[in-house]
Design a protein around this motif. Structure first.
Motif, PDB file in Angstrom:
ATOM      1  N   TYR A  22       0.828  -1.210   0.000  1.00 16.55           N
ATOM      2  CA  TYR A  22       0.000   0.000   0.000  1.00 16.55           C
ATOM      3  C   TYR A  22       0.859   1.256   0.000  1.00 16.55           C
ATOM      4  CZ  TYR A  22      -3.723   3.234   1.346  1.00 16.55           C
ATOM      5  OH  TYR A  22      -4.620   4.277   1.370  1.00 16.55           O
ATOM      6  N   ASP A  23       1.911   1.251   0.804  1.00 17.37           N
ATOM      7  CA  ASP A  23       2.803   2.419   0.849  1.00 17.37           C
ATOM      8  C   ASP A  23       3.539   2.621  -0.471  1.00 17.37           C
ATOM      9  OD1 ASP A  23       2.013   2.889   3.448  1.00 17.37           O
ATOM     10  OD2 ASP A  23       3.702   1.798   4.328  1.00 17.37           O
ATOM     11  N   ARG A  24       3.949   1.534  -1.097  1.00 18.97           N
ATOM     12  CA  ARG A  24       4.711   1.667  -2.344  1.00 18.97           C
ATOM     13  C   ARG A  24       3.831   2.030  -3.526  1.00 18.97           C
ATOM     14  NH1 ARG A  24       9.364  -3.118  -2.066  1.00 18.97           N
ATOM     15  NH2 ARG A  24      10.328  -2.365  -0.114  1.00 18.97           N
ATOM     16  N   LEU A  25       2.563   1.685  -3.463  1.00 21.71           N
ATOM     17  CA  LEU A  25       1.661   2.104  -4.533  1.00 21.71           C
ATOM     18  C   LEU A  25       1.465   3.617  -4.541  1.00 21.71           C
ATOM     19  CD1 LEU A  25      -1.112  -0.664  -4.433  1.00 21.71           C
ATOM     20  CD2 LEU A  25       0.675  -0.354  -6.153  1.00 21.71           C
ATOM     21  N   ARG A  26       1.791   4.241  -3.429  1.00 17.66           N
ATOM     22  CA  ARG A  26       1.697   5.698  -3.367  1.00 17.66           C
ATOM     23  C   ARG A  26       2.727   6.360  -4.280  1.00 17.66           C
ATOM     24  NH1 ARG A  26       2.028   7.668   2.592  1.00 17.66           N
ATOM     25  NH2 ARG A  26       0.322   6.147   2.687  1.00 17.66           N
ATOM     26  N   LEU A  27       3.752   5.598  -4.687  1.00 19.99           N
ATOM     27  CA  LEU A  27       4.754   6.142  -5.597  1.00 19.99           C
ATOM     28  C   LEU A  27       4.163   6.471  -6.962  1.00 19.99           C
ATOM     29  CD1 LEU A  27       7.713   3.737  -4.734  1.00 19.99           C
ATOM     30  CD2 LEU A  27       7.389   6.088  -3.941  1.00 19.99           C
ATOM     31  N   PHE A  28       3.068   5.769  -7.325  1.00 18.92           N
ATOM     32  CA  PHE A  28       2.357   6.163  -8.537  1.00 18.92           C
ATOM     33  C   PHE A  28       1.655   7.495  -8.278  1.00 18.92           C
ATOM     34  CE2 PHE A  28       2.710   1.584  -8.895  1.00 18.92           C
ATOM     35  CZ  PHE A  28       3.104   1.412 -10.209  1.00 18.92           C
ATOM     36  N   GLU A  29       1.681   8.364  -9.241  1.00 20.00           N
ATOM     37  CA  GLU A  29       1.138   9.706  -9.047  1.00 20.00           C
ATOM     38  C   GLU A  29      -0.275   9.807  -9.592  1.00 20.00           C
ATOM     39  OE1 GLU A  29       3.856  12.310 -10.937  1.00 20.00           O
ATOM     40  OE2 GLU A  29       5.522  11.857  -9.583  1.00 20.00           O
ATOM     41  N   LEU A  81       9.473  -1.025  -7.401  1.00 16.13           N
ATOM     42  CA  LEU A  81       9.231  -1.262  -5.976  1.00 16.13           C
ATOM     43  C   LEU A  81       7.850  -1.846  -5.699  1.00 16.13           C
ATOM     44  CD1 LEU A  81      10.765   2.037  -4.527  1.00 16.13           C
ATOM     45  CD2 LEU A  81      11.781  -0.235  -4.494  1.00 16.13           C
ATOM     46  N   SER A  82       6.860  -1.436  -6.469  1.00 15.53           N
ATOM     47  CA  SER A  82       5.481  -1.835  -6.185  1.00 15.53           C
ATOM     48  C   SER A  82       5.175  -3.256  -6.645  1.00 15.53           C
ATOM     49  CB  SER A  82       4.507  -0.860  -6.864  1.00 15.53           C
ATOM     50  OG  SER A  82       4.719   0.450  -6.390  1.00 15.53           O
ATOM     51  N   VAL A  83       5.638  -3.611  -7.843  1.00 18.54           N
ATOM     52  CA  VAL A  83       5.325  -4.938  -8.375  1.00 18.54           C
ATOM     53  C   VAL A  83       5.901  -6.057  -7.492  1.00 18.54           C
ATOM     54  CG1 VAL A  83       5.654  -6.487 -10.325  1.00 18.54           C
ATOM     55  CG2 VAL A  83       5.005  -4.113 -10.725  1.00 18.54           C
ATOM     56  N   PRO A  84       7.169  -5.991  -7.052  1.00 19.50           N
ATOM     57  CA  PRO A  84       7.661  -7.034  -6.131  1.00 19.50           C
ATOM     58  C   PRO A  84       6.899  -7.073  -4.813  1.00 19.50           C
ATOM     59  CG  PRO A  84       9.500  -5.861  -7.120  1.00 19.50           C
ATOM     60  CD  PRO A  84       8.277  -5.093  -7.470  1.00 19.50           C
ATOM     61  N   ALA A  85       6.442  -5.888  -4.331  1.00 18.70           N
ATOM     62  CA  ALA A  85       5.681  -5.873  -3.080  1.00 18.70           C
ATOM     63  C   ALA A  85       4.343  -6.581  -3.253  1.00 18.70           C
ATOM     64  CB  ALA A  85       5.464  -4.437  -2.620  1.00 18.70           C
TER      65      ALA A  85
END
Length: 229
Positions: free
Chosen positions: A88-95, A166-170
């Motif tokens: 959830y935190d890493r999906l925040r990297l998408f804008e 970062l998001s896909v591996p998470a």
């Protein structure tokens, strides 16, 4: 519900069978004393010690294994919660709207996972696996595919490439822990262990009744229990 009723039936059968074998052992013990006297029970203590010792060891190892499996499942629950938080935190990297859409999809997936374990489910005796709602499992699979496809769809855009790394591996770690939990739910002792516990328990009852034949108080206690039944 069916498994619970089956477990209660086995427990009741074991209890009644133990009392019956206690009575039978007492009857055999009294008859043996009449034929051979008190000297005929000289080696009985050795046999009782071996049988009861084996029963204790088998029961201890079974309980120890159950506690270990319970602890493993609890650790997997913590791992899945941690993986969901990290994703959830890493999906925040998408804008922009992509981040909000992906995070909303992840919330729906996690909520469906929680609902799956909150729903009433049974245990299949022959398959030795938990039986969950097919409808909920299909919903989970659909939400998982939607979340994964949405994340991959956002990756080809050049400004989203660092976020994908970062998001896909998470997300993959989150789905992997879910598979590990499904596998851990099918880890159980071999069926021969249950048969041995049941048989040794009844055998110990028979030996206990045989050894208690010389004790009038013990005999009276057995008869009292049988009258209650």
């Amino acid at each position: 519900m069916i498994f619970m009723l089956f477990a209660l039936a086995i427990a009741a059968l074991f209890f009644v069978g133990s009392l019956i074998l206690l009575r039978l052992g007492q009857h055999l013990g009294l008859r043996h004393r009449k034929q051979n006297g008190a000297e005929g029970n000289a080696g009985l203590a050795t046999v009782e010690g071996a049988i009861f010792g084996l029963m204790g060891l088998l029961l201890a190892f079974t309980i120890s294994g159950a506690l270990q499996r319970f602890d493993d499942r609890r650790q997997l629950v913590i791992q899945e919660a941690t993986a969901a938080t990290t994703a959830y935190d890493r999906l925040r990297l998408f804008e922009g709207d992509d981040a909000h859409r992906l995070q909303s999809s992840l919330k729906e997936y996690v909520r469906a996972r929680i609902d799956l374990y909150r729903m009433a489910h049974d245990f299949l005796l022959f398959q030795r696996a938990e039986e969950f709602s097919d409808q909920q499992e299909n919903k989970l699979l659909e939400l998982k595919n939607q979340l994964w496809d949405a994340a991959l769809a956002a990756c080809p855009q050049p400004n989203f490439r660092p976020a994908c790394g970062l998001s896909v591996p998470a997300l993959n770690s989150l789905f992997e822990v879910a598979r590990l939990r499904a596998g851990a739910a099918e880890k159980h002792p071999p069926q021969i262990i249950y048969f041995m516990l049941f048989g040794l328990g009844l055998g110990c009852s028979l030996l206990a009744g045989f050894g208690m034949a010389a004790n009038a108080g013990a005999v009276g206690y057995i008869e009292c229990c049988l009258r209650v039944l």
